[in-house]
Design a protein around this motif. Structure first.
Motif, PDB file in Angstrom:
ATOM      1  N   ILE A  66      20.645 -26.147  56.484  1.00  0.00           N
ATOM      2  CA  ILE A  66      21.786 -25.853  55.618  1.00  0.00           C
ATOM      3  C   ILE A  66      22.799 -26.990  55.481  1.00  0.00           C
ATOM      4  N   GLY A  67      22.936 -27.815  56.540  1.00  0.00           N
ATOM      5  CA  GLY A  67      24.025 -28.794  56.563  1.00  0.00           C
ATOM      6  C   GLY A  67      24.113 -29.629  55.299  1.00  0.00           C
ATOM      7  N   SER A  70      25.467 -27.792  52.459  1.00  0.00           N
ATOM      8  CA  SER A  70      26.830 -27.325  52.711  1.00  0.00           C
ATOM      9  C   SER A  70      27.843 -28.455  52.518  1.00  0.00           C
ATOM     10  N   TYR A  71      27.511 -29.631  53.035  1.00  0.00           N
ATOM     11  CA  TYR A  71      28.493 -30.725  53.004  1.00  0.00           C
ATOM     12  C   TYR A  71      28.593 -31.408  51.656  1.00  0.00           C
TER      13      TYR A  71
ATOM     14  N   MET B  15      28.311 -23.980  58.083  1.00  0.00           N
ATOM     15  CA  MET B  15      27.954 -25.380  58.251  1.00  0.00           C
ATOM     16  C   MET B  15      26.942 -25.460  59.396  1.00  0.00           C
ATOM     17  N   CYS B  16      26.656 -26.675  59.860  1.00  0.00           N
ATOM     18  CA  CYS B  16      25.568 -26.773  60.831  1.00  0.00           C
ATOM     19  C   CYS B  16      26.098 -26.930  62.259  1.00  0.00           C
ATOM     20  N   MET B  19      28.408 -29.861  63.537  1.00  0.00           N
ATOM     21  CA  MET B  19      29.809 -29.746  63.128  1.00  0.00           C
ATOM     22  C   MET B  19      30.609 -29.047  64.229  1.00  0.00           C
ATOM     23  N   ILE B  45      30.234 -34.981  58.547  1.00  0.00           N
ATOM     24  CA  ILE B  45      31.068 -34.200  59.459  1.00  0.00           C
ATOM     25  C   ILE B  45      32.451 -34.839  59.583  1.00  0.00           C
TER      26      ILE B  45
END
Lengths: 453, 902
Positions: A66-67, A70-71, B15-16, B19, B45
């Motif tokens: 997902i990261g 998401s970012y 988020m992951c 983070m 991040i």
């Protein structure tokens, strides 16, 4: 060197000090970041996404955990005149079990769902870090989906470890070529393509307004406020205008080779660059009426903005600027703009500048200015302090650092909310430099606010 | 995950893991964090944390490359550690893995062992955390890092009197509140982690890039000897909880609490602290509690209007829901992007109890969800405010549901580091924000709502009629209305309207103003690039006009076309999809001449919302395109319908459109507006259904019906549809004429048509943009220069390195770009060009027609060869245009002086 503590030995070759005053060939650049150096760079995926994301009616599926999705969800200020679909973030959201058993099936189903829900014309599928490692064949997924649905499904292989952000630009350019290459070349029109403007804060619209004013028709915007159907018309243009050279020269060269479209480089940052670029475009198009109109338009705009800029100039003259931005094109434009304001650039660096960029930069700045490639916070801190910079132009991550050091800041990045291109953009730029650099807070802080606790 | 798209997460509400670890390590003194993975992870991040906290955030990366990915990243990580130590001299380093490192199977414990073995003097404490991005969210990552810290630090089990306080992710300001609270009870404590200073620093003359504050590792070592642990998080799984770890390994008793938000959860913490400190609750705290109670009472009636959507990390959602419920603010959505199955049981009873009191039928608890689902549910359940992080901003922007930003991350507002939600005071601050958001809507709208609902004496002109002006004062008397113009009746206007009255089509002129570029539906017979074909036939409209420009154009036309009686807004999109522009234009013209007949065309989708306002603006005639009154048929005609921020396809879209058309038409007719219905004849789709359409609209009270043939638009879905013949159209019209008056004279005008129906004179009023057809290149007279340049902006390349030449002409004191020449094209043979010595020869060939060559640097030999051909050489570093000017002047001057010698 005064800044031993801030500079790693592996990094020394990427920095030019006054003492070294190298001949330009000395700066190490276009290489991988040094482990543990706290680089300000993002990754390959980021580069690819930056270039493709502004296409407003394309769908972007990020295949991975997902990261990454998401970012990068709607964090950039590319504007759309119509569709808003590109502002969503689609991810296959891979989990532990997908990593073990593979994510291909999930991706296939994801494409099916996007097609069913949105009837897209184009889907870009980004392969992030682990996709290659777990063995998903995204080329096959794309091929099958294209056959099944008769739409374009294009793989953008952009695992973060496979290079720098610049590698990502290349991947995006390849995807664009893949999308726009027709079976037969169309007949040429009188129009031009604009490459490398991402319509941040409406800058593509500003440039197109200018071209409309001088009578030059635009075929395709690549990629600010672009639509798939318009992009497909791009091969019919007679000329390519390349604005962000770092990301788009590669595409321009391919288009020159395959579609026989020559390109010229342009810059719409600063009054002089904007005026020169408009004239260059007019001459390249070669139409007498266009040349006449361009001259009249430039004259009119210059008359309008010069008195306003002069007003700012007295507040800016003699101050020192530091620059740390993504690419060489922007850094060079900024140095020149500062010069127009009577400001001196004392430190300049980029994340992905090329050797050529640095050679130009070296000619533009004073002998003792510091030049950095892929700098880290420690170096930025050391040199801003040493050179006594009054303002830093940079990205979001650099802003708090500048503030901590008592240095003003200009957001010349993808999140800007006001245009910095063209004549009106130059005014905004001057205004932003002035309002940050001459803000009363600096006086208050230096006259006794700062106490160590 | 999204409910609809089970294989897709659309707009992540999470988020992951790294983070979370990054945030946790920032609460440890003199600690740096390095991510083992590719470079992007740490940068993303850092960017997210920097905008939330407004602080510099430094996180290293091992910057794994292709090689590291294939052969293992040990070397990258070890170099990374070495460099990080050199740059920052940290006392602690947190090593977090990423998706990539975990997937390629990196054994970081082993790598760290090797690091210590090869660096025997190194004293830094290295703490590894396994945090694959796919293993959980930032919420789990945060606690995992804390658990790794207590598990890897060498513990000192000596008993002491301190208590451990372990928190989930809370803001620096809330952390400072917690510290203050503990001090008030006189408790000795170890707070893990402590973000209060490192992520909300003071401005001082020295800047330290290493975080100097936070929990010292020497304190963490003592956590095993503490008399108790308070863990402020009740949703972490026990096997991930640091408190449980300390209990299981060192027997430290623990108690887990909800985040102290709201009365009950703050009470729980305060009571526990009182018990542990064996003190009565200090008066200051008791008073804070009392004030919060007082505040709850003060605002309770307003709060009952709130239908709130709460989203975020599980701990936050639980406590925020409890705070809202105790205040009577109904949470209609409680959602987390993390996977927390116990969320439901923790809040279900609260929600059900309040829902009963307020007669709220529907609310949802959503686990592991994305923002697409939250958005859909917020609309379905009528949420009127949202509480969470700034990622809800898209919903706020799209649907106007206000968002209270009070959780990590906050990107679009300042002060994320100072958000207060904990304790009685924090609860009061948050509650005030909630109440005030509700009050803002009430206070800002009640006058208009009540006026529009109940006032029925005379025309309703108070709200919405005036175009926005800068003047804060209302002009009481409109000077124009004192002139003696008589206002025409609607019957007179209809008689003079060329589209409604057959006779007047011959003598009265109308103009259509193209001010409305957007459309909110996609008809299958239309290509959005062009005008809307329903009312106004394509041809690309020349320009979209701003309301002010449209007004100017109107005035200009009126001067020249005196029989202008009708002004229409007909696209090229939909007039009501661009209502602001439409309203402004109509208001401007109405003020100038109240006798102008306004005519607006629309697809009717937004009619129910604007019908009354159109009437107020003086619109007497509205044309609505109704192609079907059966959603099943409509579904074949409309590709999609964009309504209230959502895109509807198929019958769903057609039903919404139809319902709005019918209710909108009814409203118009109630207001006395004349309504014309356009119907496009689509053979095989609606041709046999048109009579039904006409019957339906007749029943509503429409004035006239206009059955039109399809004009096929290239590129549209109906491009290939069979076109109805004139005969077929007239047959349909005859059939429909039984029910409703038919229009036989429609010319399907362009959106910018001007004049009588059969003579479009709009060309005369368009800006003269005709481009000269000739595309002649500037004549190569004057002087010609070849320039070596890398970028095409500056003379910045060595002559010998040039792969291309930029050719510029100098003529009449002007510098003109001519073309770019690729040198390799001038090769006559492969051998010639492969040899470096011959490259100069090739370059020479490419510039034989030039008078000068401008380059950054050039050798003696090529200079001589050029000059022998009469080509002057200029070495400079300059902007191309300036360099050409200078060089040309030099040549001209030297020619002049040479001439003078003769």
């Amino acid at each position: 060197m005064k800044n031993d503590a801030a500079i790693l030995p592996e990094r020394a070759k990427s920095i030019r000090f006054s003492e070294c005053s190298g001949d330009g060939s000395g700066i190490k650049c276009e290489s991988e970041s040094v482990s543990g150096a706290v680089s300000q760079r993002a990754c390959v995926y980021c580069g690819a996404r930056v270039v493709l994301n502004p296409i407003t009616d394309a769908f972007h599926i990020v295949h991975g955990p997902i990261g990454c999705a998401s970012y990068t969800w709607d964090i950039r200020g590319s504007l759309s005149s119509d569709e808003e679909g590109y502002r969503n973030s689609y991810s296959t959201d891979l989990r532990e079990t997908d990593v073990i058993f593979g994510g291909e099936k999930k991706l296939v189903a994801a494409v099916d769902e996007v097609v069913a829900m949105h009837a897209p014309k184009v889907i870009f599928i980004y392969a992030t870090c682990i996709v290659g490692v777990i063995g998903d064949d995204i080329d096959a997924v794309c091929r099958n989906a294209e056959a099944k649905y008769g739409i374009r499904v294009i793989a953008v292989k952009s695992p973060g470890f496979s290079g720098t952000k610049k590698t990502g630009y290349k991947m995006a350019c390849n995807a664009i070529m893949n999308l726009i290459t027709p079976e037969f070349l169309p007949a040429k029109t009188a129009g031009v393509n604009i490459l490398g403007d991402f319509n941040l804060a409406g800058e593509m619209w500003i440039i197109k307004n200018y071209l409309r004013r001088i009578g030059v028709e635009v075929v395709a915007n690549i990629t600010g406020d672009a639509k798939v159907e318009d992009l497909k018309q791009a091969p019919a243009a007679q000329l390519n205008l390349v604005q962000c050279a770092g990301s788009m020269t590669y595409l321009a060269k391919q288009m020159e080779e395959v579609f026989d479209i020559p390109f010229i480089k342009v810059s719409f940052f600063g009054v002089t660059d904007t005026s020169d670029s408009l004239m260059r475009i007019a001459y390249a198009v070669g139409d007498k009426e266009v040349i006449k109109r361009a001259k009249a338009f430039i004259e009119e705009e210059k008359n309008r903005v010069t008195p306003l800029l002069n007003k700012y100039r007295k507040n800016l003259e003699g101050k020192k600027a530091a620059i740390y931005v993504g690419g060489g094109f922007k850094a060079i434009s900024l140095i020149r703009q500062f010069h127009e304001f009577g400001m001196n650039t004392v430190m300049v660096g980029t994340q992905t500048g090329s050797k050529d960029d640095y050679e130009v930069i070296q000619h533009l700045v004073d002998e003792d200015a510091v030049i950095l490639d892929d700098a880290n916070p420690a170096e930025l801190e050391a040199f801003m302090k040493e050179m006594g910079a009054d303002i830093l132009v940079g990205g979001v991550k650099e802003r708090p650092l500048a503030y901590k050091l008592g240095v003003a800041f200009c957001d010349h990045n993808h999140e800007r909310k006001h245009p910095l291109a063209g004549y009106e953009g130059t005014l905004n730029f001057a205004s932003e430099i002035n309002l940050s650099m001459n803000s009363p807070v600096w006086e208050t802080i230096s006259q006794g606010g700062m106490k160590d606790v | 995950m999204s409910k609809n798209l089970v294989n897709l997460n659309v707009n992540p509400c999470k988020m992951c893991m790294p983070m979370g670890t990054a945030n946790a390590f920032y609460g440890i003194q003199k600690c740096m964090n390095i991510l083992h993975g590719s470079q992007g992870c740490s940068t993303y991040i850092r960017r997210h944390m920097a905008t939330h906290y407004n602080e510099p955030v430094d996180i290293a990366s091992s910057s794994l490359t292709e090689e590291g990915t294939v052969y293992g990243g040990e070397k990258n990580l070890i170099i990374g550690l070495e460099n990080l130590i050199k740059l920052y001299q940290p006392e602690v380093i947190g090593v977090s893995t990423t998706c990539l490192a975990e997937t390629i199977g990196e054994d970081i414990e082993y790598i760290i062992k090797n690091f210590y073995a090869s660096h025997p003097d190194e004293t830094v404490k290295i703490i590894p955390v396994k945090s694959a991005g796919y293993g959980g969210t930032q919420f789990e990552g945060f606690t995992k890092a804390l658990r790794a810290i207590v598990a890897h630090v060498d513990m000192d089990q000596t008993k002491h009197d301190k208590i451990n306080i372990i928190t989930t992710m809370i803001s620096p300001a809330d952390t400072r509140y917690l510290i203050d609270l503990l001090d008030q009870f006189g408790l000795e404590y170890i707070l893990l982690p402590d973000l209060s200073e490192n992520l909300d620093g003071v401005h001082q003359s020295s800047y330290y890039r290493l975080p100097m504050h936070g929990t010292p590792i020497s304190e963490v070592q003592k956590m095993a000897g503490a008399r108790a642990t308070i863990e402020i998080s009740d949703t972490i799984k026990p096997d991930e909880s640091p408190g449980v770890y300390l209990y299981e390994n060192y027997g430290v008793p623990y108690k887990r609490l909800n985040l102290p938000m709201g009365l009950r959860d703050t009470d729980a913490l305060i009571d526990l602290l009182a018990e542990l400190s064996k003190k009565t609750i200090p008066e200051k705290i008791a008073k804070e509690r009392g004030r919060y109670l007082d505040g709850m009472v003060d605002s309770h009636k307003y709060n009952a209007l709130g239908r709130i959507a709460i989203f975020g990390e599980p701990d936050f959602v639980v406590s925020a829901v409890r705070l809202c419920c105790e205040n009577g603010v109904m949470p209609v959505i409680a959602a987390t992007g993390s996977n927390c199955p116990q969320l439901k049981e923790k809040i279900a009873a609260e929600l059900s109890k309040l829902a009963d009191v307020l007669f709220v039928d529907n609310y949802v608890i959503l686990n592991d969800v994305d923002f697409e689902t939250i958005e859909a549910e917020a609309l379905r359940l009528g949420a009127n405010l949202m509480l969470g992080n700034s990622d809800g901003r898209r919903i706020e922007e799209k649907h106007g549901i206000p968002l209270i930003r009070c959780a990590f991350p906050i990107h679009d507002r300042i002060g994320g580091q100072r958000v207060r939600t904990l304790g009685y005071e924090g609860s009061q601050i948050l509650l005030d924000q909630i109440t005030n958001t509700i009050l803002k809507a009430v206070e800002g709208g009640f006058r208009e709502t009540l006026y529009n609902t109940y006032y029925n004496e005379g025309p309703k002109s108070k709200y919405g009629l005036e175009p926005e002006t800068d003047s804060p004062m209302k002009v009481l008397e409109n000077p124009k209305s004192t002139t003696n113009t008589t206002i025409m009746t609607i019957e007179e206007k209809t008689a003079n309207h060329p589209c409604y009255s057959c006779g007047s089509a011959q003598k009265n002129a109308r103009m259509h103003l193209p001010i409305a570029p957007q459309c909110n539906i996609q008809c299958n017979y239309c290509v959005r690039k062009f005008d809307c074909p329903n009312e106004s036939r394509p041809g690309v409209t020349t320009d979209i006009l701003s309301p002010e420009a449209a007004f100017e154009k109107y005035k200009l036309v009126k001067e020249k076309v005196p029989n202008l009686t009708v002004v229409g807004i007909a696209g090229p999109g939909d007039a009501l999809a661009n209502f602001e522009e439409t309203r402004k234009t109509l208001a401007l013209i109405h003020e100038d001449d109240p006798n102008v007949t306004f005519c607006v065309s629309t697809n009717g989708l937004m009619l129910p919302y604007y019908a009354k306002e159109l009437a107020k603006l003086g619109v007497s005639h509205v044309t609505v395109t109704v192609n079907a009154v059966d959603p099943a048929i409509g579904a074949k005609i409309y590709k999609h319908v964009d309504f209230m921020g959502n895109r509807y396809h198929g019958e769903a879209g057609a039903s919404i459109l139809l319902a709005n058309q019918l209710s909108g038409i009814r409203l118009l007719i109630d207001e006395g507006v004349i309504v014309k219905i356009n119907t496009v004849t689509l053979m095989g789709i609606n041709d046999t259904h048109i009579e039904e359409v006409v019957k339906t609209v007749k029943a509503l009270g429409c004035f006239i019906s206009n059955v039109m043939p399809l004009i096929p638009v290239k590129g549209s879905a109906f491009e290939g549809l069979q076109i109805a013949t004139n005969h077929e159209i007239n047959a349909i019209r005859d059939k429909c004429g039984v029910h409703l008056k038919q229009m036989y004279h429609c010319k399907q005008c362009r959106a910018d048509a001007i004049g009588k129906l059969d003579s479009d004179i709009s060309l005369d009023f368009r800006e003269n943009e005709a481009k000269t057809a000739e595309m002649v290149l500037a004549a190569p007279k004057g002087l010609r220069f070849a320039i070596t340049s890398k970028g095409g902006m500056l003379v910045d390349q060595h002559f010998g390195q040039a792969a291309e030449l930029y050719i510029y002409d100098y003529l009449d004191d002007e510098v003109q770009f001519k073309e770019k020449r690729v040198i390799s094209k001038y090769c006559t043979g492969a051998e010639e060009c492969d040899e470096k010595e011959d490259k100069i020869g090739t370059i020479l060939k490419a510039l034989t027609d030039c008078d000068g060559a401008i380059t950054m640097r050039i050798g003696d030999l090529p200079t001589k060869r050029l000059e022998s051909k009469g080509i002057k050489v200029f070495s400079t570093y300059d902007r191309i245009e300036d360099a050409v000017k200078t060089a040309a002047q030099e040549i001209l001057k030297s020619e002049l002086s040479t001439a003078g010698n003769f």
